[in-house]
Design a protein around this motif. Structure first.
Motif, short mmCIF file in Angstrom:
data_model
loop_
_atom_site.label_atom_id
_atom_site.label_comp_id
_atom_site.label_asym_id
_atom_site.label_seq_id
_atom_site.Cartn_x
_atom_site.Cartn_y
_atom_site.Cartn_z
N GLU A 128 7.59 -8.88 -0.05
CA GLU A 128 8.90 -9.38 -0.47
C GLU A 128 9.32 -8.88 -1.85
OE1 GLU A 128 8.86 -13.59 -0.29
OE2 GLU A 128 9.10 -13.69 1.89
N ARG A 129 8.33 -8.54 -2.70
CA ARG A 129 8.64 -8.25 -4.10
C ARG A 129 8.32 -6.83 -4.54
NH1 ARG A 129 7.73 -13.37 -3.24
NH2 ARG A 129 8.74 -15.00 -4.48
N ALA A 130 7.48 -6.15 -3.81
CA ALA A 130 7.08 -4.80 -4.23
C ALA A 130 7.85 -3.74 -3.46
CB ALA A 130 5.58 -4.61 -4.03
N ALA A 131 8.21 -2.67 -4.17
CA ALA A 131 8.88 -1.56 -3.51
C ALA A 131 7.93 -0.83 -2.57
CB ALA A 131 9.43 -0.59 -4.55
N ASN A 132 6.66 -0.82 -2.91
CA ASN A 132 5.64 -0.19 -2.08
C ASN A 132 4.49 -1.16 -1.86
OD1 ASN A 132 5.05 -0.08 -4.82
ND2 ASN A 132 3.77 1.74 -4.62
#
Length: 244
Positions: A128-132
């Motif tokens: 939900e929060r990390a681009a990768n």
């Protein structure tokens, strides 16, 4: 002698078992009689061979590198557990200490809590929060079931040993506060506690793979610092009995 201390002068038999769950499982394997080193080597072989085979079959060599670090830390944890267990059982110690350390199974509860938190982080919080997200980085956008299954198995193994390490350090500090021992026993207990510190420091091998993951980095780093501080306090505060 301070009133908060109790002397330990007699051998007592623990009422609720005197082995880690890990040791009980290894010892209960039918038809197999393994030394400590053989059990650890078997653990490494099973995990590492499976890991490398799946890395080859699914082309997941980045995941294999991280997995190998986790297997290494878990193996160090197994050795530490065995050394702590053997070292403790070989000494004349209070029944209440042995019961807390081995018979309470609190380390399993801590391991379950750590594992559930880790799984929640990997599959809910991180995506939900990390681009990768970490799972996607290691296994691709559509992870295959078998590699993820092995990852979770290795992570559970690791969480169990981390939970055991934390519990051992907490109980060691309580032991040092509560009891006093003869000089030889006190010296042996210090060596046991320092074994736990070594395992804690071995967990730093995981840092290169989570250095860009603040939550995991904080969790691992915080655990290493906490275990080291509590274990060192246990070493420094263990009290030697005065001569009779």
């Amino acid at each position: 002698m301070q009133q908060r201390r109790q002397r330990c002068d007699e051998v007592t038999e623990p009422e609720y078992g005197d082995t880690w769950v890990y040791e009980s499982i290894v010892g209960a394997l039918p038809g197999i009689d393994l030394t400590d080193w053989q059990a650890v080597l078997l653990q490494i072989a099973i995990f590492e061979v499976s890991l490398l085979f799946l890395a080859w079959a699914y082309d997941l060599w980045d995941a294999a590198l991280a997995g190998t670090a986790a297997v290494f830390v878990a193996a160090v944890g197994s050795l530490a557990m065995v050394r702590i267990g053997d070292g403790t059982r070989s000494l004349v110690l209070p029944e209440s200490y042995q019961r807390l350390l081995f018979g309470s199974s609190v380390e399993v509860v801590l391991a379950v809590l750590a594992f559930v938190a880790l799984v929640t982080h990997l599959f809910v919080f991180d995506p939900e929060r990390a681009a990768n997200p970490l799972v996607e980085t290691l296994f691709g956008e559509r992870p295959d079931v078998i590699p993820v299954y092995l990852m979770l198995l290795v992570l559970w193994d690791l969480c169990y040993r981390i939970g055991t390490s934390w519990w051992a350090s907490v109980v060691a500090l309580w032991r040092s506060y509560r009891f006093s021992f003869d000089a030889e026993t006190a010296a042996a207990l210090r060596r046991v506690d320092l074994t736990n510190v070594v395992f804690g420091l071995a967990q730093l091998a995981l840092v290169p793979f989570i250095v860009d993951r603040p939550v995991l980095l904080f969790a691992v780093g915080g655990h290493v610092v906490a275990v080291t501080v509590v274990s060192v306090l246990a070493v420094l505060t263990v009290e030697v009995q005065e001569g009779d």
